[in-house]
Design an enzyme around this catalytic site. Structure first.
Site, PDB file in Angstrom:
ATOM      1  N   GLU A   1       0.825  -1.166  -0.152  1.00 42.50           N
ATOM      2  CA  GLU A   1       0.047   0.027   0.004  1.00 42.50           C
ATOM      3  C   GLU A   1       0.816   1.226  -0.073  1.00 42.50           C
ATOM      4  OE1 GLU A   1      -2.658  -3.195   1.182  1.00 42.50           O
ATOM      5  OE2 GLU A   1      -0.735  -2.755   1.858  1.00 42.50           O
TER       6      GLU A   1
ATOM      7  N   HIS B   1     -11.401  -4.987   9.507  1.00 42.29           N
ATOM      8  CA  HIS B   1     -12.283  -4.722   8.300  1.00 42.29           C
ATOM      9  C   HIS B   1     -13.283  -3.948   8.435  1.00 42.29           C
ATOM     10  CE1 HIS B   1      -9.766  -6.424   4.994  1.00 42.29           C
ATOM     11  NE2 HIS B   1      -9.580  -7.527   5.589  1.00 42.29           N
TER      12      HIS B   1
END
Length: 665
Positions: A399, A468
């Site tokens: 990322e 999440h």
């Protein structure tokens, strides 16, 4: 194109020596000015490493790009950034190369294609990858040279960047200035494998080790490297083994290394070594050296005088260059067509991306699984076949690396759409978002903008448990220098991206996971929408319900339920969380005199808290009741459905909060 072999003419040898002496004397003067408190903050000097900048940078063309480290004074001077502007920047003066906004560690020059130092160890590596990616996509033959210390080798961004550069065959010259110490920790105490050259080989990148104290050896290696890059378009890595003769910074007492060690290296320093060789072989005479030193002394004296006479940026200019003044405040409004299409939120986002890719060949989509897989939430399904792998670019699970690359490509003039799969993964890219994207315009005094759009899924409700299900929009809304959007409606899902890509500043777009399957009718000619203003989605007189994103439709449902009980609620969709549209919010407060803020973030430190405080500051006398917030419970989001539902705002909670406020609970 550079010749592979150096031409050691007397003029060339003189230039190499002059570059190194010029850097050394400048650094000596900076050290003096630091002790006199003319220069403050951190000051990292380049003494001992001059051969690297002198050996590499003059070989680059004016179209090539340079990314420095926080020890970048030498790089900037050799690249052609004027000594006057560098010294003025050290002083923090408005005439500095970064307008006094960057200081010693952040020297910028758009004229010199110099993209600054970076105070975050390894932080410039992904940026360099992105700059090179832009050059490759434009096929303009440019090379990006990236300088960094051996301490960066321990950072994940080092490995992520090398992998991307090799994977995409990007024209990057990586130059590791290995001085043996990451601040005060020797390489032997921080790395299991101290041969950096071996690490690089694992990425199938051509590399070599060079004596970083020998300017001729450095230049010869750089010539070979640049020749390979220009012929193949592939990256090359130079490990220049050198030594810093001063402390890590002027704060450093150097208790971690022996004086004898420093003196041993000082005797084989690049200037002593090269100058001695030139004199021994009759290639330069003492009177020439005296003339060089006198010329440099005069230049330094002039630079100090320039800095001393420089001006301070007026306090009124404090917030200049946080955002670009050159932006379209609102897109041209198109009358919605009477013809509508049935579409989902997911399909609306996809339509916006497809339109952006068709509209501007500078635009490309990059991120995890956006290509073959079609996106984690199937937003980009089919786009790879339509636009190809250059425009729809699958990335590794790195990322920080690929987000930084997107930022670099944007700085170079591209219009990337960076998809970070989920907001929790974005925390791995937070360094690049916070320390580069949000600061680049301001630190560079407006020389460089970052027109990147970063998309990510957010929110709870899918039973994905604590790791999440974050709603961290408020965290990003805290950061100046970026814009933060939360589209809830089909029109905003479709149209915000186009406006974001036209914006000269970085924009983060949060897409709530519970909206992807939501469907409805949308005008067939829907296009770009305003991203600056909140919208009143339901007019009312009794209470203002302020919300955004995934909570909008729950709030609208609550308003309908309240209407059935005789309570007329107004619903304000924020749409933009940074900057907030406080005039619209305050107008609603003045109308209803009561406020409930609905925010899926946690209550403590939430965007709801910020809105509430701004209402208290600017609209207190319009309030007839205390402010109320409906936020997520202060717990990590649980997996079990009934617990997850209880943890986040729901329609019944909103209704109950309003009724309690009105004394009808």
């Amino acid at each position: 194109m550079n010749d592979v072999k150096p031409h050691l003419t007397r003029a060339h040898l003189r230039d190499l020596l002059k570059h190194m002496i010029r850097i050394r004397r400048f650094e000596d003067k900076c050290a003096e000015m630091y002790t006199r408190e003319k220069i403050r903050g951190f000051l990292h000097l380049y003494d001992g490493e001059e051969a690297i900048a002198a050996g590499v940078i003059p070989l680059l063309t004016t179209d090539d790009r340079v990314v420095g480290t926080y020890r970048e004074h030498g790089h900037a001077l050799v690249r052609g950034v004027s000594m006057n502007s560098v010294m003025a920047e050290m002083y923090g003066k408005a005439e500095g190369c970064s307008g006094g906004r960057g200081g010693s560690m952040h020297l910028f020059s758009s004229d010199a294609n110099f993209y600054g130092g970076n105070a975050i160890v390894g932080g410039g590596l992904p940026l360099a990858v992105g700059l090179a990616l832009a050059d490759k996509m434009r096929t303009n033959g440019g090379v990006t040279s990236c300088f960094f210390g051996e301490g960066a080798v321990a950072e994940g961004e080092f490995h992520e960047s090398l992998n991307l550069a090799a994977l995409w065959e990007l024209p990057v010259l990586f130059v590791c200035e290995n001085n043996g110490y990451a601040m005060g920790t020797a390489l032997t105490r921080s790395e299991a494998e101290i041969d950096i050259h071996k690490k690089v080989e694992s990425y199938a990148i051509a590399s070599e080790v060079v004596d970083g104290m020998d300017v001729v050896a450095v230049e010869a290696a750089a010539r070979r490297a640049l020749d390979v890059i220009r012929k193949t378009g592939k990256p090359y890595f130079l490990e220049c083994r050198t030594y810093r003769l001063r402390a890590h910074s002027m704060f450093d007492a150097q208790l971690y290394r022996d004086k004898d060690e420093v003196e041993t290296w000082r005797k084989k320093g690049p200037i002593v070594r090269f100058q001695g060789w030139l004199e021994q072989n009759g290639m330069i005479h003492s009177d020439e050296i005296v003339a060089i030193e006198a010329e440099i002394t005069a230049e330094i004296d002039a630079a100090v005088a320039f800095a001393e006479a420089g001006t301070w940026e007026p306090i009124e200019g404090l917030t200049t260059h946080v955002y670009s003044p050159d932006r379209q405040t609102a897109p041209d409004q198109i009358e919605p067509s009477a013809e509508t299409v049935e579409i989902t939120y997911r399909e609306a986002i996809k339509a916006g991306i497809v339109d952006a890719l068709q509209r501007d060949d500078r635009t490309f989509l990059m991120g995890e699984d956006v290509g073959k897989y079609g996106g984690c939430y199937a937003v980009s399904k089919g786009m790879l076949d339509q636009f190809g792998p250059d425009r729809v670019r699958d990335t590794p699970l790195s990322e920080s690396g690929f987000t930084g690359a997107g930022i670099g490509a944007a700085i170079a003039g591209m219009r990337p759409i960076v998809e970070v799969m989920t907001v929790n993964f974005s925390l791995l890219a937070l360094d690049q978002i916070l320390n580069t994207a949000a600061t680049f315009r301001h630190m560079s005094n407006g020389q460089f903008g970052v027109p990147v759009a970063i998309r990510m899924a957010t929110g709870a409700g899918k039973q994905l448990a604590a790791q999440h299900s974050h709603s961290l929009e408020g965290w990003y809304g805290h950061i100046p220098g970026i814009r933060v959007l939360a589209p809830a409606t089909l029109e905003d899902a479709r149209g915000m991206l186009a406006t974001a890509l036209d914006d000269p500043d970085p924009v983060i777009i949060f897409e709530n996971v519970m909206l992807y399957n939501r469907s409805g009718e949308m005008a067939s000619n829907a296009g770009p929408v305003d991203i600056d203003h909140a919208v009143v989605r339901r007019s009312g007189t009794d209470v203002s319900l302020i919300t955004y994103g995934g909570s909008l439709f729950k709030t609208l449902d609550a308003a309908e339920e309240l209407a059935q009980q005789g309570i007329d609620a107004e619903v304000v969709d924020l749409r933009s969380l940074r900057p907030l549209d406080m005039p619209t919010i305050l107008a609603s407060v003045a109308k209803t005199h009561r406020v409930v803020i609905v925010d899926e973030g946690w209550k403590t430190g939430s965007i709801a808290a910020e809105i509430g405080m701004q209402i208290a500051e600017a609209g207190f006398y319009d309030l007839d009741a205390p402010l109320v917030r409906v936020c997520s419970e202060e717990v990590p989001i649980p997996y079990a459905k009934h617990l997850e539902d209880a943890a986040i705002p729901q329609t019944p909670k909103i209704v109950a909060a309003v009724k309690t406020m009105l004394g009808k609970g």
